[in-house]
Design an enzyme around this catalytic site. Structure first.
Site, PDB file in Angstrom:
ATOM      1  N   ARG A 182      -4.860   3.723  -0.663  1.00  0.00           N
ATOM      2  CA  ARG A 182      -4.800   2.603  -1.618  1.00  0.00           C
ATOM      3  C   ARG A 182      -6.116   2.422  -2.378  1.00  0.00           C
ATOM      4  NH1 ARG A 182      -0.690   3.939  -0.421  1.00  0.00           N
ATOM      5  NH2 ARG A 182       1.068   2.809   0.467  1.00  0.00           N
ATOM      6  N   SER A 231       3.335  -6.013  -1.311  1.00  0.00           N
ATOM      7  CA  SER A 231       2.545  -6.045  -0.081  1.00  0.00           C
ATOM      8  C   SER A 231       1.233  -6.791  -0.326  1.00  0.00           C
ATOM      9  CB  SER A 231       2.239  -4.631   0.414  1.00  0.00           C
ATOM     10  OG  SER A 231       3.428  -3.971   0.780  1.00  0.00           O
ATOM     11  N   GLU A 301      -4.426  -6.121  -0.549  1.00  0.00           N
ATOM     12  CA  GLU A 301      -3.880  -5.087  -1.424  1.00  0.00           C
ATOM     13  C   GLU A 301      -3.625  -5.692  -2.805  1.00  0.00           C
ATOM     14  OE1 GLU A 301       0.002  -2.154  -1.571  1.00  0.00           O
ATOM     15  OE2 GLU A 301      -1.091  -2.353   0.304  1.00  0.00           O
TER      16      GLU A 301
END
Length: 322
Positions: A182, A231, A301
């Protein structure tokens, strides 16, 4: 009374004359974020195409704050708004996709991830089914190495095209992007405009089955019909974010109209008229409780941008257990 955005535009004089894109003063960011929350941007610029974006970047003083956003799916805007310019690539100028070589697709940064999956399916190119379930656009996927169902963006990227803060064009290789979980190591001031991806030849029925499986999973375990940013936290090493959130007793936890979804407790949702403050305060409450319960420091995130409203700042982990 002159607004902050009006003052900004007035200060630039005729620097922006000749641009073909759209400039919106005092732009309502809650209208373009999936959370439907947050304050105003001083000004929002939607360039007509890459040349128009380059001209804008060359014209705007380098010291002026500039923030790039995508389709707003993974974005939390604070209630104090965003200083300077927000740049949002238009679908018309940056949302194209085309097969450019066997198993290769060039896609604009404003193309929805789901659309890239569809283009790959139509061309019989495998390896893109995971994008069918990611609620974002290609620019964000490139920046954060978006992934799902065991596949990540870095596995598909060949090269990325970008403009820097001075409007200069760059082409980055997969290695140049410095991908990790990520995360990409590309310079923060680069604005991605397009990328070339590569998959592999695959039977269309197999691709369709994989896409259907992704869609079924989303519909059965994720609150996709809510005002959410996807998320909320990255998965800690060796476990899942939702598990440690659940173990800390945060499933369904609410702050005002903000809630950790009872369906999937790593999804934060706006149940009504939640403010940016309520959403971020909820997230930091979850981080504090997870840290206290398991010793795990969750990392956001969701991207949080802008300034806090006076008296409504939110400290990391609520300023506790640091």
């Amino acid at each position: 009374m002159t607004t902050r955005g009006e003052k900004l535009l007035a200060s630039l004089g005729d620097r922006l004359s000749g641009l073909r894109g759209r400039i919106t003063v005092d732009a309502e960011m809650d209208k373009i974020t999936w959370f439907r929350a947050g304050g105003l941007a001083d000004a929002l610029f939607q360039p007509a195409d890459e040349d128009d974006l380059a001209a804008f970047l060359k014209a705007v003083p380098h010291e002026l704050p500039l923030t790039v956003v995508g389709i707003g799916s993974n974005l939390l805007v604070r209630d104090g708004g965003i200083e300077g310019f927000v740049v949002r690539l238009s679908a018309k100028g940056f949302g194209d996709a085309a097969v450019v070589a066997p198993n290769r697709i060039r896609a604009g940064a404003a193309l929805p991830d789901k659309r890239l999956a569809a283009v790959a399916y139509e061309a019989g190119i495998g390896g893109f089914h995971f994008y069918h379930g990611i609620p974002g656009a290609i620019g964000g996927a490139l920046r954060m190495n978006a992934g799902a169902n065991g596949v990540e963006t870095r596995e598909r990227v060949v090269e990325v095209h970008a403009l820097d803060r001075q409007g200069k064009r760059h082409v980055l290789s997969n290695a140049d992007m410095g991908y990790a979980y990520r995360h990409s190591a590309a310079p923060d001031n680069f604005i991605f405009t397009s990328a070339v991806f590569e998959g592999f030849a695959e039977d269309k029925e197999a691709i369709k089955a994989a896409m259907d499986a992704v869609q079924h999973h989303r519909e059965t375990v994720q609150p996709i019909r809510e005002k959410t940013g996807g998320s909320t936290f990255k998965n800690p090493e060796g476990t899942s974010a939702w598990k440690v959130i659940d173990e800390a007793g945060c499933r369904g936890l609410m702050v005002g109209a903000a809630q950790m979804s009872p369906m999937h407790c790593n999804f934060m949702i706006n149940t009504g008229a939640a403010t940016g403050y309520e959403l971020e305060y909820l997230g930091e409450t979850v981080r504090a409780r997870v840290l206290e319960n398991s010793g795990i420091r969750l990392h956001w995130e969701i991207r949080r941008i802008g300034t806090f409203r006076p008296g409504h700042a939110v400290q990391e982990f609520l300023g506790q257990l640091l």
